[in-house]
Design a protein around this motif. Structure first.
Motif, PDB file in Angstrom:
ATOM      1  N   ASP A  35       0.847  -1.187   0.000  1.00  0.00           N
ATOM      2  CA  ASP A  35       0.000   0.000   0.000  1.00  0.00           C
ATOM      3  C   ASP A  35       0.893   1.251   0.000  1.00  0.00           C
ATOM      4  OD1 ASP A  35      -1.757   2.084   0.420  1.00  0.00           O
ATOM      5  OD2 ASP A  35      -2.762   1.166   2.136  1.00  0.00           O
ATOM      6  N   PRO A  36       0.877   2.040  -1.085  1.00  0.00           N
ATOM      7  CA  PRO A  36       1.732   3.230  -1.123  1.00  0.00           C
ATOM      8  C   PRO A  36       1.499   4.187   0.037  1.00  0.00           C
ATOM      9  CG  PRO A  36       0.867   2.765  -3.301  1.00  0.00           C
ATOM     10  CD  PRO A  36       0.155   1.848  -2.358  1.00  0.00           C
ATOM     11  N   ALA A  37       0.286   4.259   0.535  1.00  0.00           N
ATOM     12  CA  ALA A  37      -0.022   5.202   1.617  1.00  0.00           C
ATOM     13  C   ALA A  37       0.636   4.815   2.931  1.00  0.00           C
ATOM     14  CB  ALA A  37      -1.532   5.301   1.805  1.00  0.00           C
ATOM     15  N   LYS A  38       1.050   3.565   3.054  1.00  0.00           N
ATOM     16  CA  LYS A  38       1.567   3.089   4.329  1.00  0.00           C
ATOM     17  C   LYS A  38       3.084   2.910   4.352  1.00  0.00           C
ATOM     18  CE  LYS A  38      -2.688   0.653   5.566  1.00  0.00           C
ATOM     19  NZ  LYS A  38      -3.307  -0.653   5.895  1.00  0.00           N
ATOM     20  N   VAL A  39       3.773   3.085   3.231  1.00  0.00           N
ATOM     21  CA  VAL A  39       5.213   2.830   3.213  1.00  0.00           C
ATOM     22  C   VAL A  39       5.974   3.938   3.931  1.00  0.00           C
ATOM     23  CG1 VAL A  39       5.099   1.543   1.053  1.00  0.00           C
ATOM     24  CG2 VAL A  39       5.592   3.997   0.986  1.00  0.00           C
ATOM     25  N   LYS A  40       7.116   3.571   4.437  1.00  0.00           N
ATOM     26  CA  LYS A  40       8.034   4.547   5.016  1.00  0.00           C
ATOM     27  C   LYS A  40       9.077   4.881   3.960  1.00  0.00           C
ATOM     28  CE  LYS A  40      11.388   5.355   8.706  1.00  0.00           C
ATOM     29  NZ  LYS A  40      12.123   4.748   9.861  1.00  0.00           N
ATOM     30  N   LEU A  41       8.988   6.073   3.405  1.00  0.00           N
ATOM     31  CA  LEU A  41       9.915   6.491   2.350  1.00  0.00           C
ATOM     32  C   LEU A  41      11.298   6.771   2.926  1.00  0.00           C
ATOM     33  CD1 LEU A  41       7.986   9.064   0.140  1.00  0.00           C
ATOM     34  CD2 LEU A  41       8.867   6.864  -0.588  1.00  0.00           C
ATOM     35  N   PRO A  42      12.364   6.457   2.181  1.00  0.00           N
ATOM     36  CA  PRO A  42      13.677   6.983   2.558  1.00  0.00           C
ATOM     37  C   PRO A  42      13.599   8.503   2.653  1.00  0.00           C
ATOM     38  CG  PRO A  42      13.894   5.338   0.834  1.00  0.00           C
ATOM     39  CD  PRO A  42      12.426   5.610   0.982  1.00  0.00           C
ATOM     40  N   ALA A  43      14.273   9.064   3.639  1.00  0.00           N
ATOM     41  CA  ALA A  43      14.115  10.498   3.936  1.00  0.00           C
ATOM     42  C   ALA A  43      14.636  11.399   2.833  1.00  0.00           C
ATOM     43  CB  ALA A  43      14.811  10.827   5.256  1.00  0.00           C
ATOM     44  N   HIS A  44      15.450  10.865   1.914  1.00  0.00           N
ATOM     45  CA  HIS A  44      15.983  11.722   0.852  1.00  0.00           C
ATOM     46  C   HIS A  44      15.070  11.785  -0.368  1.00  0.00           C
ATOM     47  CE1 HIS A  44      17.406   7.707  -0.361  1.00  0.00           C
ATOM     48  NE2 HIS A  44      17.336   8.183  -1.587  1.00  0.00           N
ATOM     49  N   LEU A  45      13.914  11.123  -0.319  1.00  0.00           N
ATOM     50  CA  LEU A  45      12.945  11.188  -1.411  1.00  0.00           C
ATOM     51  C   LEU A  45      11.806  12.134  -1.039  1.00  0.00           C
ATOM     52  CD1 LEU A  45      12.640   7.406  -2.403  1.00  0.00           C
ATOM     53  CD2 LEU A  45      14.141   9.160  -3.397  1.00  0.00           C
ATOM     54  N   PRO A  46      11.197  12.799  -2.026  1.00  0.00           N
ATOM     55  CA  PRO A  46      10.060  13.682  -1.720  1.00  0.00           C
ATOM     56  C   PRO A  46       8.852  12.857  -1.317  1.00  0.00           C
ATOM     57  CG  PRO A  46      10.320  13.457  -4.099  1.00  0.00           C
ATOM     58  CD  PRO A  46      11.502  12.760  -3.481  1.00  0.00           C
ATOM     59  N   ASP A  47       8.160  13.294  -0.282  1.00  0.00           N
ATOM     60  CA  ASP A  47       7.005  12.538   0.202  1.00  0.00           C
ATOM     61  C   ASP A  47       5.750  13.001  -0.527  1.00  0.00           C
ATOM     62  OD1 ASP A  47       5.160  11.052   1.526  1.00  0.00           O
ATOM     63  OD2 ASP A  47       5.815  11.594   3.543  1.00  0.00           O
ATOM     64  N   THR A  48       5.515  12.396  -1.686  1.00  0.00           N
ATOM     65  CA  THR A  48       4.334  12.693  -2.494  1.00  0.00           C
ATOM     66  C   THR A  48       3.676  11.369  -2.877  1.00  0.00           C
ATOM     67  OG1 THR A  48       5.443  12.559  -4.650  1.00  0.00           O
ATOM     68  CG2 THR A  48       5.558  14.686  -3.474  1.00  0.00           C
ATOM     69  N   PRO A  49       2.416  11.397  -3.302  1.00  0.00           N
ATOM     70  CA  PRO A  49       1.768  10.148  -3.722  1.00  0.00           C
ATOM     71  C   PRO A  49       2.512   9.429  -4.843  1.00  0.00           C
ATOM     72  CG  PRO A  49       0.128  11.852  -3.354  1.00  0.00           C
ATOM     73  CD  PRO A  49       1.460  12.526  -3.240  1.00  0.00           C
ATOM     74  N   THR A  50       3.072  10.183  -5.779  1.00  0.00           N
ATOM     75  CA  THR A  50       3.808   9.560  -6.889  1.00  0.00           C
ATOM     76  C   THR A  50       5.067   8.877  -6.382  1.00  0.00           C
ATOM     77  OG1 THR A  50       2.957  11.128  -8.511  1.00  0.00           O
ATOM     78  CG2 THR A  50       5.016  10.017  -9.053  1.00  0.00           C
ATOM     79  N   ALA A  51       5.813   9.549  -5.495  1.00  0.00           N
ATOM     80  CA  ALA A  51       7.018   8.936  -4.939  1.00  0.00           C
ATOM     81  C   ALA A  51       6.661   7.701  -4.117  1.00  0.00           C
ATOM     82  CB  ALA A  51       7.771   9.952  -4.084  1.00  0.00           C
ATOM     83  N   ARG A  52       5.570   7.777  -3.379  1.00  0.00           N
ATOM     84  CA  ARG A  52       5.136   6.629  -2.593  1.00  0.00           C
ATOM     85  C   ARG A  52       4.755   5.450  -3.504  1.00  0.00           C
ATOM     86  NH1 ARG A  52       3.790   6.656   2.581  1.00  0.00           N
ATOM     87  NH2 ARG A  52       4.406   8.479   3.793  1.00  0.00           N
ATOM     88  N   ARG A  53       4.098   5.747  -4.608  1.00  0.00           N
ATOM     89  CA  ARG A  53       3.752   4.690  -5.557  1.00  0.00           C
ATOM     90  C   ARG A  53       5.018   4.021  -6.088  1.00  0.00           C
ATOM     91  NH1 ARG A  53      -0.532   3.437  -8.874  1.00  0.00           N
ATOM     92  NH2 ARG A  53      -1.665   5.322  -8.314  1.00  0.00           N
ATOM     93  N   ASP A  54       6.015   4.840  -6.428  1.00  0.00           N
ATOM     94  CA  ASP A  54       7.247   4.300  -6.989  1.00  0.00           C
ATOM     95  C   ASP A  54       7.961   3.403  -5.977  1.00  0.00           C
ATOM     96  OD1 ASP A  54       9.135   5.045  -9.531  1.00  0.00           O
ATOM     97  OD2 ASP A  54      10.352   4.575  -7.762  1.00  0.00           O
ATOM     98  N   TRP A  55       8.088   3.874  -4.732  1.00  0.00           N
ATOM     99  CA  TRP A  55       8.773   3.088  -3.701  1.00  0.00           C
ATOM    100  C   TRP A  55       7.969   1.826  -3.363  1.00  0.00           C
ATOM    101  CZ3 TRP A  55      13.532   2.782  -2.107  1.00  0.00           C
ATOM    102  CH2 TRP A  55      13.837   2.147  -0.895  1.00  0.00           C
ATOM    103  N   ALA A  56       6.649   1.925  -3.359  1.00  0.00           N
ATOM    104  CA  ALA A  56       5.814   0.750  -3.106  1.00  0.00           C
ATOM    105  C   ALA A  56       6.001  -0.295  -4.201  1.00  0.00           C
ATOM    106  CB  ALA A  56       4.346   1.161  -2.998  1.00  0.00           C
ATOM    107  N   GLU A  57       6.150   0.162  -5.443  1.00  0.00           N
ATOM    108  CA  GLU A  57       6.391  -0.780  -6.542  1.00  0.00           C
ATOM    109  C   GLU A  57       7.727  -1.488  -6.366  1.00  0.00           C
ATOM    110  OE1 GLU A  57       3.729   1.487 -10.002  1.00  0.00           O
ATOM    111  OE2 GLU A  57       5.910   1.788  -9.911  1.00  0.00           O
ATOM    112  N   TYR A  58       8.744  -0.767  -5.906  1.00  0.00           N
ATOM    113  CA  TYR A  58      10.027  -1.409  -5.623  1.00  0.00           C
ATOM    114  C   TYR A  58       9.877  -2.461  -4.520  1.00  0.00           C
ATOM    115  CZ  TYR A  58      14.499  -2.139  -3.269  1.00  0.00           C
ATOM    116  OH  TYR A  58      15.582  -2.712  -2.635  1.00  0.00           O
ATOM    117  N   LEU A  59       9.210  -2.101  -3.419  1.00  0.00           N
ATOM    118  CA  LEU A  59       9.035  -3.041  -2.312  1.00  0.00           C
ATOM    119  C   LEU A  59       8.180  -4.237  -2.725  1.00  0.00           C
ATOM    120  CD1 LEU A  59       8.543  -0.654   0.754  1.00  0.00           C
ATOM    121  CD2 LEU A  59      10.643  -1.812  -0.009  1.00  0.00           C
TER     122      LEU A  59
END
Length: 470
Positions: free
Chosen positions: A198-222
């Motif tokens: 779930d992109p809304a629930k991931v913990k983003l690395p702090a050096h990435l911008p915290d936006t829905p698009t960035a969350r989607r991208d990181w969720a796809e990686y995970l």
């Protein structure tokens, strides 16, 4: 542990009647993300089970954070500036004898290749009597230095392993399972296919911008990490069902970090830190926090198989750690490199890293020279990289994230990467706060800089110009 270890093995060279099979599962672009490593957003039961049954190295690193160069470090036990292969080369997935004239004369194939004469891991194993197989990718050159018997393009785990065992007959076998690629861009597109995170629930690395698009991208990686885990489960089940598990050593590793700023093709911790598990025959489960490198895998196999190998290596044998000896140690320092030199660019920015138990130092030279930016670090098509464009789009809202991106791609975005950077890995794991000019951190700066200068001289790293500490 000495900074630069020249290992000479003059051990018995006789071929034993019984040698362990070796299953090496190498995942693509998977950094140190699995639930057993504390990644709260993923579930990796199969990787975790393997970690719980072998030696689980929680502080393992690559020496060059891009695919071909990392594999070359594994296969030679030497840093890229010594083995000769830096950056990526052609993936001619076939035996050397089947290369076409055009493939043999391909400029990347001729330029970006291993140049050391010392035996590669595959040459050593073939000489030792192993039947060798690789799946998915070769991505190192020249092919003559990797004389695999089997090239398996897209295997189903059970059929592939059964085929390797059948063709090996009575010989021991080595199988490089290098077709676990869900963490390599393009990830599964969550706009077209459901993902398990779930992109809304991931913990983003702090050096990435915290936006829905960035969350989607990181969720796809995970999600890719979890898909990799399923493949690991399939491979391990196939090994169990084959009847060969009791005589098989298993190695599981990521080849470098994911394709993000501070990740792949960068000297930062995200790009260098990878999962590593080695399960020995009859070994006891061990959690190991010693510093180890991918450069250690060849020396370890040489030691375990008692091979005569008289060429110098940059790695150390992990056998004492695998045996759980009380006085066993890893490295005091871990070194890595990234070079901007490529086929079309004989000069380039040079980046070097050294880290120890608490801190990481990064140094650079030739900052005005070209810098290699892999296409999957930047392009939406075909690599589905959402993060590069998104970081630019929201740079006013997330200026630090943009600064980090611009330093990764300075010639396109006008960034100014520092000559020297120092980070506290315990208190700043995402490496946001450069401490190189902090007087309170001077002792760490000098310790790591002294270690790097010695390594630079010992390994004859002639393309890197070491700076002077301010």
């Amino acid at each position: 542990m000495k900074l630069f270890t020249l290992i000479f093995f003059f051990l018995g060279s006789s071929i034993f009647a019984a040698q362990p099979n070796i299953l090496f599962i190498l995942t693509e672009d998977q950094g140190a993300h699995m639930s057993a490593l504390g990644t709260a957003d993923v579930k990796t039961p199969h990787m975790d089970a393997l970690a719980a049954s072998g030696t689980f190295f929680r502080r393992a690193y690559v020496a060059y954070p891009v695919c071909s160069a990392s594999k070359a470090c594994i296969m030679t036990g030497l840093h890229g500036h010594t083995n000769g292969l830096i950056n990526n080369t052609n993936n001619h997935f076939k035996p050397a004898a089947k290369l076409t004239d055009a493939e043999k004369k391909s400029p990347p194939y001729l330029h970006t290749r291993i140049r050391t004469a010392a035996r590669t891991m595959i040459e050593m194993l073939v000489e030792r009597g192993y039947h060798t197989a690789v799946s998915g990718k070769l991505h190192v050159s020249p092919n003559e230095r990797f004389p695999y018997h089997d090239f398996i393009p897209k295997p189903a785990a059970k059929q592939a392993l059964e085929g390797v065992i059948k063709r090996a007959a009575s010989k021991p076998w080595f199988f490089m399972h290098n077709s676990t690629t869900f963490t390599h861009r393009p990830f599964v597109n969550s706009e077209k296919q459901p993902i398990s995170i779930d992109p809304a629930k991931v913990k983003l690395p702090a050096h990435l911008p915290d936006t829905p698009t960035a969350r989607r991208d990181w969720a796809e990686y995970l999600d890719g990490v979890q898909r990799n885990d399923k493949v690991v489960g399939e491979v391990m089940t196939a090994l169990q069902e084959s009847g060969a598990e009791a005589n098989t050593m298993v190695i599981f590793m990521g080849d470098h970090g994911p394709a993000y700023q501070h990740g792949k093709m960068t000297p930062f911790h995200l790009g260098l830190h990878v999962p590593l598990i080695i399960r020995m025959l009859g070994g006891k489960p061990v959690i190991c926090d010693e510093l180890v490198s991918e450069l250690d895998l060849l020396p370890t196999l040489i030691d375990l198989l008692e091979v005569k190998y008289d060429s110098p290596l940059h790695g150390i044998s992990l056998k004492p750690l695998l045996e759980g000896k009380a006085d066993a140690k890893g490295h005091e320092f871990i070194f890595a490199e990234v070079s901007g030199r490529s086929l079309d660019k004989p000069r380039g920015m040079e980046e070097r890293s050294v880290l120890d138990a608490t801190h990481q130092l990064i140094v650079r030279s030739k900052l005005n020279e070209p810098k290699v930016i892999n296409a999957d670090l930047r392009d939406m098509k075909p690599w589905l990289n959402r993060i590069y464009g998104e970081t630019i789009r929201v740079k006013a809202q997330f200026p630090e994230a943009y600064r980090i991106l611009s330093e990764m791609d300075p010639h396109a975005l006008g960034g100014r990467p520092p000559i020297i950077e120092l980070y506290d890995l315990k208190n700043d794991p995402d490496e946001l706060h450069d401490l190189a000019t902090d007087p309170a951190q001077r002792v760490h700066l000098e310790r790591l800089f002294t270690a790097m200068k010695k390594w630079h001289a010992d390994t004859q790293d002639s393309t890197m110009i070491m700076p002077t500490l301010p």
